[in-house]
Each structure stands twice: as C-alpha cells, then as structure tokens.
Scaffold this motif. Structure first.
Motif, PDB file in Angstrom:
ATOM      1  N   LEU A  53      15.812  32.705  67.422  1.00 46.27           N
ATOM      2  CA  LEU A  53      16.841  32.037  66.616  1.00 46.27           C
ATOM      3  C   LEU A  53      18.071  31.741  67.470  1.00 46.27           C
ATOM      4  CD1 LEU A  53      16.548  34.223  63.418  1.00 46.27           C
ATOM      5  CD2 LEU A  53      15.988  31.792  63.602  1.00 46.27           C
ATOM      6  N   THR A  54      18.634  30.533  67.340  1.00 48.48           N
ATOM      7  CA  THR A  54      19.817  30.153  68.115  1.00 48.48           C
ATOM      8  C   THR A  54      21.117  30.522  67.411  1.00 48.48           C
ATOM      9  OG1 THR A  54      20.025  27.979  67.088  1.00 48.48           O
ATOM     10  CG2 THR A  54      18.617  28.135  69.042  1.00 48.48           C
ATOM     11  N   GLY A  55      21.066  30.728  66.107  1.00 50.72           N
ATOM     12  CA  GLY A  55      22.280  30.976  65.337  1.00 50.72           C
ATOM     13  C   GLY A  55      22.842  29.693  64.728  1.00 50.72           C
ATOM     14  N   TYR A  56      22.197  28.571  65.009  1.00 50.75           N
ATOM     15  CA  TYR A  56      22.620  27.291  64.437  1.00 50.75           C
ATOM     16  C   TYR A  56      21.638  26.874  63.349  1.00 50.75           C
ATOM     17  CZ  TYR A  56      25.730  26.721  68.433  1.00 50.75           C
ATOM     18  OH  TYR A  56      26.708  26.891  69.366  1.00 50.75           O
ATOM     19  N   ALA A  57      22.090  25.965  62.504  1.00 49.23           N
ATOM     20  CA  ALA A  57      21.221  25.411  61.474  1.00 49.23           C
ATOM     21  C   ALA A  57      21.323  23.891  61.510  1.00 49.23           C
ATOM     22  CB  ALA A  57      21.620  25.926  60.103  1.00 49.23           C
ATOM     23  N   THR A  58      20.235  23.233  61.189  1.00 51.40           N
ATOM     24  CA  THR A  58      20.210  21.783  61.062  1.00 51.40           C
ATOM     25  C   THR A  58      20.488  21.462  59.597  1.00 51.40           C
ATOM     26  OG1 THR A  58      18.534  21.664  62.787  1.00 51.40           O
ATOM     27  CG2 THR A  58      18.781  19.728  61.376  1.00 51.40           C
ATOM     28  N   PRO A  59      21.516  20.645  59.312  1.00 51.40           N
ATOM     29  CA  PRO A  59      21.884  20.413  57.920  1.00 51.40           C
ATOM     30  C   PRO A  59      20.967  19.468  57.156  1.00 51.40           C
ATOM     31  CG  PRO A  59      23.397  19.258  59.364  1.00 51.40           C
ATOM     32  CD  PRO A  59      22.481  20.065  60.241  1.00 51.40           C
ATOM     33  N   GLY A  60      20.289  18.547  57.818  1.00 52.05           N
ATOM     34  CA  GLY A  60      19.335  17.680  57.146  1.00 52.05           C
ATOM     35  C   GLY A  60      19.921  16.396  56.595  1.00 52.05           C
ATOM     36  N   THR A  61      19.236  15.863  55.577  1.00 52.39           N
ATOM     37  CA  THR A  61      19.637  14.594  54.965  1.00 52.39           C
ATOM     38  C   THR A  61      19.539  14.691  53.446  1.00 52.39           C
ATOM     39  OG1 THR A  61      17.392  13.693  55.037  1.00 52.39           O
ATOM     40  CG2 THR A  61      18.814  13.181  56.915  1.00 52.39           C
ATOM     41  N   CYS A  62      20.211  13.757  52.792  1.00 54.63           N
ATOM     42  CA  CYS A  62      20.092  13.587  51.350  1.00 54.63           C
ATOM     43  C   CYS A  62      19.668  12.142  51.129  1.00 54.63           C
ATOM     44  CB  CYS A  62      21.425  13.866  50.656  1.00 54.63           C
ATOM     45  SG  CYS A  62      21.351  13.588  48.862  1.00 54.63           S
ATOM     46  N   THR A  93      25.276  17.929  41.057  1.00 56.73           N
ATOM     47  CA  THR A  93      25.457  18.878  39.961  1.00 56.73           C
ATOM     48  C   THR A  93      24.168  18.916  39.155  1.00 56.73           C
ATOM     49  OG1 THR A  93      27.817  18.361  39.868  1.00 56.73           O
ATOM     50  CG2 THR A  93      26.877  19.530  37.977  1.00 56.73           C
ATOM     51  N   TYR A  94      23.551  20.091  39.136  1.00 56.19           N
ATOM     52  CA  TYR A  94      22.289  20.274  38.429  1.00 56.19           C
ATOM     53  C   TYR A  94      22.548  20.483  36.940  1.00 56.19           C
ATOM     54  CZ  TYR A  94      20.736  20.894  43.217  1.00 56.19           C
ATOM     55  OH  TYR A  94      20.493  20.701  44.545  1.00 56.19           O
ATOM     56  N   ILE A  95      21.519  20.364  36.154  1.00 57.72           N
ATOM     57  CA  ILE A  95      21.638  20.467  34.702  1.00 57.72           C
ATOM     58  C   ILE A  95      22.183  21.835  34.282  1.00 57.72           C
ATOM     59  CG2 ILE A  95      19.264  21.193  34.258  1.00 57.72           C
ATOM     60  CD1 ILE A  95      21.161  18.595  32.185  1.00 57.72           C
ATOM     61  N   ASP A  96      21.951  22.884  35.098  1.00 61.47           N
ATOM     62  CA  ASP A  96      22.474  24.220  34.767  1.00 61.47           C
ATOM     63  C   ASP A  96      23.894  24.420  35.292  1.00 61.47           C
ATOM     64  OD1 ASP A  96      22.108  24.505  37.477  1.00 61.47           O
ATOM     65  OD2 ASP A  96      20.775  26.234  37.339  1.00 61.47           O
ATOM     66  N   THR A  97      24.537  23.345  35.715  1.00 64.91           N
ATOM     67  CA  THR A  97      25.915  23.273  36.229  1.00 64.91           C
ATOM     68  C   THR A  97      26.110  23.871  37.626  1.00 64.91           C
ATOM     69  OG1 THR A  97      26.816  25.297  35.214  1.00 64.91           O
ATOM     70  CG2 THR A  97      26.853  23.272  33.869  1.00 64.91           C
ATOM     71  N   LYS A  98      25.045  24.309  38.278  1.00 60.53           N
ATOM     72  CA  LYS A  98      25.156  24.725  39.669  1.00 60.53           C
ATOM     73  C   LYS A  98      25.443  23.476  40.512  1.00 60.53           C
ATOM     74  CE  LYS A  98      23.804  29.116  39.294  1.00 60.53           C
ATOM     75  NZ  LYS A  98      24.427  29.617  38.118  1.00 60.53           N
ATOM     76  N   VAL A  99      26.178  23.646  41.602  1.00 55.48           N
ATOM     77  CA  VAL A  99      26.609  22.495  42.402  1.00 55.48           C
ATOM     78  C   VAL A  99      26.285  22.710  43.873  1.00 55.48           C
ATOM     79  CG1 VAL A  99      28.596  21.095  43.118  1.00 55.48           C
ATOM     80  CG2 VAL A  99      28.491  21.998  40.796  1.00 55.48           C
ATOM     81  N   MET A 100      25.711  21.690  44.491  1.00 54.61           N
ATOM     82  CA  MET A 100      25.536  21.648  45.942  1.00 54.61           C
ATOM     83  C   MET A 100      26.594  20.681  46.466  1.00 54.61           C
ATOM     84  SD  MET A 100      22.323  20.122  48.048  1.00 54.61           S
ATOM     85  CE  MET A 100      22.441  19.781  49.776  1.00 54.61           C
ATOM     86  N   LEU A 123      19.394   5.150  49.985  1.00 53.19           N
ATOM     87  CA  LEU A 123      20.432   5.645  50.881  1.00 53.19           C
ATOM     88  C   LEU A 123      19.901   6.901  51.536  1.00 53.19           C
ATOM     89  CD1 LEU A 123      23.437   5.589  48.385  1.00 53.19           C
ATOM     90  CD2 LEU A 123      22.966   3.901  50.163  1.00 53.19           C
ATOM     91  N   SER A 124      20.085   6.997  52.818  1.00 53.82           N
ATOM     92  CA  SER A 124      19.769   8.237  53.520  1.00 53.82           C
ATOM     93  C   SER A 124      21.081   8.711  54.139  1.00 53.82           C
ATOM     94  CB  SER A 124      18.702   8.017  54.593  1.00 53.82           C
ATOM     95  OG  SER A 124      18.382   9.252  55.198  1.00 53.82           O
ATOM     96  N   ILE A 125      21.602   9.790  53.598  1.00 49.62           N
ATOM     97  CA  ILE A 125      22.906  10.307  54.015  1.00 49.62           C
ATOM     98  C   ILE A 125      22.680  11.442  55.009  1.00 49.62           C
ATOM     99  CG2 ILE A 125      25.042  11.382  53.224  1.00 49.62           C
ATOM    100  CD1 ILE A 125      24.313  10.203  50.389  1.00 49.62           C
ATOM    101  N   THR A 126      23.253  11.313  56.195  1.00 44.74           N
ATOM    102  CA  THR A 126      23.170  12.363  57.210  1.00 44.74           C
ATOM    103  C   THR A 126      24.217  13.422  56.887  1.00 44.74           C
ATOM    104  OG1 THR A 126      22.501  10.745  58.867  1.00 44.74           O
ATOM    105  CG2 THR A 126      23.318  12.870  59.681  1.00 44.74           C
ATOM    106  N   ILE A 127      23.756  14.651  56.701  1.00 43.94           N
ATOM    107  CA  ILE A 127      24.660  15.742  56.340  1.00 43.94           C
ATOM    108  C   ILE A 127      25.263  16.349  57.599  1.00 43.94           C
ATOM    109  CG2 ILE A 127      24.819  18.004  55.222  1.00 43.94           C
ATOM    110  CD1 ILE A 127      22.514  17.088  53.391  1.00 43.94           C
ATOM    111  N   SER A 128      26.562  16.602  57.544  1.00 46.47           N
ATOM    112  CA  SER A 128      27.287  17.215  58.659  1.00 46.47           C
ATOM    113  C   SER A 128      27.740  18.609  58.235  1.00 46.47           C
ATOM    114  CB  SER A 128      28.503  16.366  59.024  1.00 46.47           C
ATOM    115  OG  SER A 128      29.251  16.977  60.051  1.00 46.47           O
ATOM    116  N   GLY A 129      27.560  19.584  59.090  1.00 49.98           N
ATOM    117  CA  GLY A 129      27.919  20.961  58.725  1.00 49.98           C
ATOM    118  C   GLY A 129      26.907  21.531  57.750  1.00 49.98           C
ATOM    119  N   LEU A 130      27.234  22.655  57.174  1.00 49.04           N
ATOM    120  CA  LEU A 130      26.311  23.302  56.259  1.00 49.04           C
ATOM    121  C   LEU A 130      26.690  23.016  54.814  1.00 49.04           C
ATOM    122  CD1 LEU A 130      25.866  26.790  57.939  1.00 49.04           C
ATOM    123  CD2 LEU A 130      24.319  24.816  57.993  1.00 49.04           C
ATOM    124  N   PRO A 131      25.718  22.623  53.996  1.00 48.52           N
ATOM    125  CA  PRO A 131      25.994  22.468  52.563  1.00 48.52           C
ATOM    126  C   PRO A 131      26.287  23.814  51.930  1.00 48.52           C
ATOM    127  CG  PRO A 131      23.752  21.729  53.131  1.00 48.52           C
ATOM    128  CD  PRO A 131      24.340  22.332  54.338  1.00 48.52           C
TER     129      PRO A 131
END
Length: 134
Positions: A53-62, A93-100, A123-131
């Motif tokens: 493990l490097t200690g970094y994470a790849t944030p991905g896309t939405c 915002t999910y139906i149970d009101t949890k939020v990413m 749309l493909s949104i490149t995520i920066s940092g950690l969600p």
C-alpha cells in the motif's frame, strides 16, 4: 439486508456559488475509488506477489446520464465549465438523506441523439481529492 431505491436520489452541483439540483438525471455511476499499491515482489520473495500500500487513494469518476436541454441553466453551465475549467463541488443525496460530497476537477461531455428517444447527454466528472460520505 436493507435495500435502497435509486428513485429520489439527487445530484447537485455548485452553480453561481450555490449547490443546485441538476434536472433530468437518469443515472449516476461512481467508479474507480481505489487504494493505490505497487508491486514489491523481488527475486527473494515467497510465493505470490507482494502488493504494498502506498498510502494514497485514487478518487475515481462520477458518470451521469441525463436528458439534455441547453435551455436549462445547469446543463449550459457544464458546457461552459469545459471551455472555462473550474473546480466544482458536487453532492449526491440518497433517498435516506445520506450525502456523498466530492470536488470535480475536469469533465467530459457527450450527446446521444436518436430518432425514437430524447436527446441525452453523458458527463464524466473527474474527482479530485477524496470524496466524503455523511
């Protein structure tokens, strides 16, 4: 095991300094969140590869699919954001009101126009940092 329905989930984007619901969204898909590793296998390693493990994470896309209309301010904003790039805070915002919550730092845009369907955009949104999830 509890199941959560997708209907009622809301994507919001920061437009004019305010989180604004994006209209006519058909689907939202996030992918690519991953812990980064490197192959630490050497000639004297035991059987099997050693992934470190490097200690970094790849944030991905939405990825978002929606019925597209240039007349909608939110949709027009995405086009402007490509030619004049800015970091944009988004929430799901999910139906149970949890939020990413995540910051988008780049975007790809495409359209699909066919005879027997509405005009759709992807749309493909490149995520920066950690969600974050709350």
């Amino acid at each position: 095991m509890a199941k959560q329905i997708g209907k009622g989930t809301i994507l919001k984007s920061t437009i004019s300094a305010m989180l604004t619901a994006v209209a006519q969204v058909n689907s939202i898909s996030t992918s690519g969140f991953a812990s980064q590793t490197f192959d630490g296998t050497s000639l004297d390693s035991a059987v099997g590869r050693e992934m470190i493990l490097t200690g970094y994470a790849t944030p991905g896309t939405c990825d978002v699919e929606l019925f597209y209309s240039q007349a909608l301010a939110g949709h027009a904003f995405y086009i402007t954001s490509i030619s004049t790039p800015v970091n944009i805070v988004h929430t799901i915002t999910y139906i149970d009101t949890k939020v990413m919550t995540f910051t988008g730092s780049g975007m790809d845009f495409g359209q699909t126009i066919v005879m027997d369907d509405g005009v759709k955009a992807t749309l493909s949104i490149t995520i920066s940092g950690l969600p974050t999830w709350a």
